[in-house]
Motif scaffolding. Structure first.
Motif, PDB file in Angstrom:
ATOM      1  N   THR A 224       0.856  -1.182   0.000  1.00 29.18           N
ATOM      2  CA  THR A 224       0.000   0.000   0.000  1.00 29.18           C
ATOM      3  C   THR A 224       0.891   1.231   0.000  1.00 29.18           C
ATOM      4  OG1 THR A 224      -1.725  -1.158   1.241  1.00 29.18           O
ATOM      5  CG2 THR A 224      -1.823   1.252   1.203  1.00 29.18           C
TER       6      THR A 224
ATOM      7  N   ASN B 111      -2.204   5.403  -0.614  1.00 31.23           N
ATOM      8  CA  ASN B 111      -3.614   4.971  -0.636  1.00 31.23           C
ATOM      9  C   ASN B 111      -3.981   4.102  -1.827  1.00 31.23           C
ATOM     10  OD1 ASN B 111      -4.306   6.260   1.806  1.00 31.23           O
ATOM     11  ND2 ASN B 111      -4.556   8.214   0.727  1.00 31.23           N
TER      12      ASN B 111
ATOM     13  N   ASN C  39      -6.940  -4.054   9.994  1.00 35.12           N
ATOM     14  CA  ASN C  39      -6.937  -2.657   9.587  1.00 35.12           C
ATOM     15  C   ASN C  39      -8.043  -2.473   8.552  1.00 35.12           C
ATOM     16  OD1 ASN C  39      -4.575  -1.712  11.058  1.00 35.12           O
ATOM     17  ND2 ASN C  39      -3.439  -3.080   9.711  1.00 35.12           N
TER      18      ASN C  39
ATOM     19  N   GLN D 155     -10.678   0.337   6.273  1.00 34.36           N
ATOM     20  CA  GLN D 155     -10.967   1.686   5.798  1.00 34.36           C
ATOM     21  C   GLN D 155     -12.443   1.969   6.030  1.00 34.36           C
ATOM     22  OE1 GLN D 155     -10.667   2.359   1.576  1.00 34.36           O
ATOM     23  NE2 GLN D 155     -10.243   4.547   1.824  1.00 34.36           N
TER      24      GLN D 155
ATOM     25  N   VAL E 186     -15.549   4.504   5.286  1.00 42.86           N
ATOM     26  CA  VAL E 186     -15.987   5.523   4.337  1.00 42.86           C
ATOM     27  C   VAL E 186     -17.319   6.102   4.802  1.00 42.86           C
ATOM     28  CG1 VAL E 186     -16.543   6.016   1.930  1.00 42.86           C
ATOM     29  CG2 VAL E 186     -14.866   4.231   2.481  1.00 42.86           C
TER      30      VAL E 186
ATOM     31  N   SER F 100     -12.927   9.515   4.202  1.00 45.93           N
ATOM     32  CA  SER F 100     -12.637   8.168   4.683  1.00 45.93           C
ATOM     33  C   SER F 100     -11.387   8.206   5.531  1.00 45.93           C
ATOM     34  CB  SER F 100     -12.445   7.195   3.510  1.00 45.93           C
ATOM     35  OG  SER F 100     -11.297   7.548   2.759  1.00 45.93           O
ATOM     36  N   ILE F 101     -11.249   7.225   6.403  1.00 40.42           N
ATOM     37  CA  ILE F 101     -10.061   7.116   7.262  1.00 40.42           C
ATOM     38  C   ILE F 101      -9.656   5.648   7.339  1.00 40.42           C
ATOM     39  CG2 ILE F 101     -10.533   9.161   8.656  1.00 40.42           C
ATOM     40  CD1 ILE F 101     -11.157   5.798  10.211  1.00 40.42           C
ATOM     41  N   ASN F 102      -8.417   5.419   7.737  1.00 38.30           N
ATOM     42  CA  ASN F 102      -7.954   4.063   8.023  1.00 38.30           C
ATOM     43  C   ASN F 102      -7.895   3.877   9.529  1.00 38.30           C
ATOM     44  OD1 ASN F 102      -7.476   3.210   5.300  1.00 38.30           O
ATOM     45  ND2 ASN F 102      -5.677   4.542   5.272  1.00 38.30           N
ATOM     46  N   GLN F 103      -8.343   2.745  10.018  1.00 36.17           N
ATOM     47  CA  GLN F 103      -8.397   2.489  11.453  1.00 36.17           C
ATOM     48  C   GLN F 103      -7.844   1.100  11.767  1.00 36.17           C
ATOM     49  OE1 GLN F 103      -9.457   4.501  14.155  1.00 36.17           O
ATOM     50  NE2 GLN F 103      -8.401   2.810  15.161  1.00 36.17           N
TER      51      GLN F 103
ATOM     52  N   ASP G  22     -12.491  -5.071   5.393  1.00 40.48           N
ATOM     53  CA  ASP G  22     -11.347  -4.239   5.076  1.00 40.48           C
ATOM     54  C   ASP G  22     -11.764  -2.868   4.540  1.00 40.48           C
ATOM     55  OD1 ASP G  22     -12.353  -5.274   2.778  1.00 40.48           O
ATOM     56  OD2 ASP G  22     -10.478  -6.159   2.064  1.00 40.48           O
ATOM     57  N   VAL G  23     -12.899  -2.792   3.876  1.00 36.22           N
ATOM     58  CA  VAL G  23     -13.467  -1.511   3.440  1.00 36.22           C
ATOM     59  C   VAL G  23     -14.946  -1.531   3.794  1.00 36.22           C
ATOM     60  CG1 VAL G  23     -13.876   0.080   1.536  1.00 36.22           C
ATOM     61  CG2 VAL G  23     -11.855  -1.384   1.515  1.00 36.22           C
TER      62      VAL G  23
ATOM     63  N   THR H 271     -18.561   1.013   4.720  1.00 36.94           N
ATOM     64  CA  THR H 271     -19.109   2.349   4.475  1.00 36.94           C
ATOM     65  C   THR H 271     -20.458   2.523   5.147  1.00 36.94           C
ATOM     66  OG1 THR H 271     -19.649   3.944   2.747  1.00 36.94           O
ATOM     67  CG2 THR H 271     -20.282   1.674   2.338  1.00 36.94           C
TER      68      THR H 271
END
Length: 871
Positions: A113, A116, A158, A160, A162, A191-194, A225-226, A228
């Motif tokens: 990665t 992004n 981890n 993402q 949205v 969006s953020i990564n957590q 992983d993603v 929203t």
């Protein structure tokens, strides 16, 4: 019969002197590379990656196959840099790749990665292929209206997040107990990564100004992983719901049975029973019990409460004994109680209130006004009265008190409730007797109030209760406790049968110490811990990682490198990363198996070449102590431009607090005040003499009622032995300096050993232990009786001082009463002694670590010892 752990007899020949709160040097951030490994493990726990910092702000990425024991660069850095440069149309350096994360897909291919974007790396062709973006999963479809709590998990995840809604969303992590902790707030369209873990729960709240509205919560799955949230999710979750119909016969303001909401008739600080049927609160210092079905009807459980002996929960102990000076009092109605799970039994503590002693000083130069301020803070000193708890036991069904005989806990320093038995038939207390010579676990039968001892540590000197490693008390099951004791002369673990009140078996044994417990696997009966003194031929203060079965079998020392070890477990605990170092050895990092400690592979050896080229590392040295047989350990610091053909004064940096050992054992890139003083043209030494912790109990007991000893007989022999083969050490020019406990000892050197030490700088010392904090001094000296404290007092014995002396104090010290320094100043004036006194205006504890005072300290020692100053 309960196990009574009696300490070994005191060796009178070893008895000697010591004091408080470590003044460890601040360490600068010198350039040392490959100094540590922060592993990022794969989901299956078979491999990990990490990033190495290199010289000139360069870096590299490394992957490790834990199963194969193979370490390698994660990819061809030059090839990846070339492709990322082409992608971004900007030059990307191989040593400064904008990579934020590595991972593996289900086929085992490396996923990179960067900025992004995700790329699949082909190890054969060294080519990157873009990963097709996944369609975000609909977070809202799985939202629960209930606030879910986290489940225990070691699998990192981890994801993402949205936000496709029109409102800002605040993310709250929800613990396993339901506690909420706010993390990031995500604006609309962002969006953020957590980072999180599989099974952990997150709660979303819509942010509208200062108002937060619950949207819903979700427990993470391994495929998240993603994810929203859409505007439709928000709308569907925030529809106005019709109020529930009022129950028949309910009254406004009343509470439903089982509710824990406060009503106008019951204070919010009331403590509800587990079944939510009863509540207990304090009114006019008495204990009252209320039925939640009839909140207007309360029953007094006690009649002996008063302002000086209250059932109100106490906060003054925190201020006086724990030095939490600003701890606020609890609301007047808050009781100090514990309920049994069945709600039948209630333990309550009644506290004897005492006047809070205070330390008062003058802040001569406040920042916000011209005129001085008189300031004070709560502070208890040895011998002072302390808030004392008395235990009471009640049956909630009858409202009657069951009398409990307090013979086993009548003079508490601390009386701490531990737990109820599962069926409420008994409960346990931990009792630390004032004077710290008895610590015991007490069992109380609820039906009868009969109290018996389950286990106890008893010592003619002191039980080192204030160290977490020597006060281990972990419930293994309802019937077994893991307990630490120095009964053998060394700190070890014992498995206790709570029902029979006897030792089942020693868990560890030998002439070494358990330093601290890392974890306990109750399912498999394994204890993981750190130990000191284990490895023959090594410094006995080196910490090694070990494991042992609770039955005492299967002991394994899992680390062996010659140094002090720090470990990091893999998420599934099959492997651990072992990092060890010494003052003369930069860190070495290895991967090891937890099953047997076998090394899987070498990871990194820290590169400190630039540091070593600029300055000689400290030298370790060992000499015999006062008994002619015990090894005493210390280190030697050199001036930056050390010349072995010259002769240098020797200055000891002393800290002899009995609560620990204090000579550094791990690699440090810098030593602030030791180097500052050495660079004035002196040799600086640090030594752990007798009376400090983590050798044998006999070694430690030297400090008992004898803090003035401070290990000086060992220190002096050590310095003389070191100088015998080091002609550049001039033992006719020896000085000493220290702060806090070291400040007391530094002045003590000139009082009791002025024939050897020629100069001293004392900073913020406790020069009379009666003037210092209660918990620390009574731990080693007991309550003031006879002339024990006077015999150890610098103030009382100031007339014996000889040599050149500098005394420093911060006018606003909130650790050691600054008056103890001004009192010793008066004693020296009365004795017509010459000395330098430097009060540091506006400074607190550790005043000599301010820039000005540190310079004065170094210059004073150099001048007093005729050092050939090089700067």
């Amino acid at each position: 019969m309960s196990p009574r752990f009696q300490c070994p007899p005191v060796n009178a020949k070893l008895l000697s002197f010591v004091l408080i709160l470590a003044m460890l040097p601040n360490i600068s951030t010198a350039q040392v590379y490959k100094n540590s490994v922060k592993a990022n493990w794969s989901g299956d726990g078979n491999r990990f990656w990490y990033k190495n910092g290199l010289q000139n702000s360069q870096s590299e990425f490394v992957i490790v196959d834990a199963l194969a024991g193979k370490k390698q660069l994660a990819f061809d850095h030059e090839a990846v840099a070339k492709q990322l440069s082409s992608e971004s149309k900007k030059s990307v350096s191989a040593g400064r790749l904008p990579i934020s994360k590595l991972n593996w897909d289900s086929a085992g291919r490396l996923i990179i990665t960067a900025k992004n974007k995700k790329w699949i790396y082909d190890n054969t062709t060294t080519m990157l292929a873009p990963v097709e973006a996944k369609r975000p999963k609909n977070f809202g479809s799985r939202l629960s209206s209930r606030t879910l709590s986290s489940r225990t998990s070691d699998l990192p995840l981890n994801f993402q997040f949205v936000n496709e809604s029109n409102v800002s969303l605040a993310m709250f992590w929800v613990s396993s107990s339901g506690a909420q902790q706010r993390y990031q707030t995500v604006a609309p369209g962002k969006s953020i990564n957590q980072a999180s873990f599989v099974g952990h729960a997150w709660l979303l709240k819509a942010v509208e100004g200062a108002k937060l509205s619950n949207i819903g919560s979700l427990r993470l799955q391994g495929s998240d992983d993603v994810i929203t949230v859409t505007q439709q999710d928000i709308i569907s979750r925030t529809q106005v719901r019709s109020p529930k119909p009022t129950r028949p016969n309910s009254r406004p303001g009343s509470n439903r049975p089982g509710s824990n909401r406060p009503s106008p008739n019951r204070p919010s600080s009331a403590q509800s029973s587990p079944d939510r049927k009863l509540s207990v609160s304090v009114k006019d210092h008495q204990l009252w019990m209320t039925s939640n079905d009839s909140p207007t009807q309360a029953k007094a459980l006690t009649t002996d409460g008063s302002a000086s002996n209250t059932y109100r929960k106490d906060a003054s102990r925190a201020r006086l004994l724990s030095m939490r000076f600003t701890a606020r009092d609890y609301p007047d109605s808050t009781p100090d109680v514990r309920w049994s799970a069945s709600s039948e039994w209630l333990v309550a503590f009644q506290t004897t209130v005492v006047p809070e002693g205070k330390v008062t000083y003058i802040n001569s130069s406040p920042r916000n006004q011209l005129q001085p301020k008189v300031e004070s803070y709560p502070y208890a000193k040895p011998g002072d009265e302390i808030p004392t708890p008395t235990l009471h036991l009640f049956n909630s069904k009858t409202g009657k008190e069951i009398s409990v005989d307090n013979t086993l806990f009548k003079t508490p320093w601390q009386l701490h409730f531990l737990r109820f038995d599962e069926d409420g038939s008994r409960f346990w207390l931990k009792y630390n007797e004032r004077g710290h010579q008895v610590v015991r676990i007490i069992e109380v039968q609820t039906e009868t109030g009969v109290a018996t001892t389950v286990m106890e540590n008893v010592c003619d000197t002191f039980v080192h209760y204030s160290d977490i490693g020597k006060s281990v008390m972990q419930w293994i099951s309802n019937d077994q406790v893991l307990w630490a004791s120095e009964r053998s002369g060394w700190n070890h673990l014992y498995l206790i049968d709570v029902n029979r009140k006897e030792v089942i078996n020693p868990v560890t044994s030998g002439q070494w110490n358990v330093k601290r417990v890392e974890s306990i696997d109750r399912t498999n009966g394994v204890v993981w811990f750190f130990a000191v003194g284990l490895s023959q031929g090594q410094d006995p203060y080196h910490e090694h990682f070990c494991k042992v079965n609770l039955d005492g079998s299967g002991f394994v020392q899992l680390t062996d490198g010659d140094g002090s070890h720090d470990i990091t477990m893999s998420p599934d605990r099959r492997f651990f990363i072992d990092r060890f170092s010494r003052v003369d050895l930069p860190a070495i990092t290895e991967l090891r198996r937890t099953s047997d400690g076998a090394k899987v592979c070498d990871l990194e050896s820290a590169d400190a070449s630039a540091l070593i080229a600029a300055r000689r590392l400290p030298e370790r040295f060992v000499a015999k102590g006062r008994d002619g047989s015990t090894d005493i350990y210390g280190i030697i610091h050199f001036p930056k431009n050390f010349d072995p053909t010259k002769s240098y004064p020797v200055v000891e940096n002393i800290y002899a607090g009995p609560h620990d050992h204090h000579v550094p054992k791990t690699f440090r890139p810098s030593y602030r005040h030791q180097h500052q003083i050495a660079d004035k043209g002196m040799i600086v030494v640090q030594i752990d003499g007798m009376g400090t912790a983590w050798r044998s109990k006999a070694f430690h007991d030297v400090c008992y009622q004898n803090l003035r000893d401070a290990g000086f007989p060992d220190r002096i022999l050590w310095i003389k032995a070191a100088a015998k083969d080091r002609p550049w050490m001039d033992v006719d020019r020896v000085g000493i300096y220290g702060g806090s406990a070291g400040g007391q000892s530094a002045m003590g050197a000139l009082i009791w050993h002025g024939d050897f030490y020629k100069a001293a700088v004392s900073d913020c010392g406790c020069h009379d232990n009666r003037m210092d904090k209660i918990w620390w001094n009574e731990q080693w000296m007991g309550a003031p009786e006879g002339d024990v404290y006077e015999r150890n007092s610098n103030t009382v014995n100031a007339s014996l001082m000889q040599g050149k002396f500098m005394l420093v104090v911060g006018e606003m010290d909130r650790n050691v009463d600054p008056a103890t320094t001004t009192q010793v100043v008066k004693a020296m004036i009365d004795a017509d002694k010459d000395f330098v006194f430097l009060p540091v205006i506006g400074a607190g504890h550790g005043a000599c670590e301010t820039k000005y005072a540190a310079k004065r300290r170094a210059n004073f020692l150099a001048n007093a010892l005729d050092a050939e100053m090089t700067n």
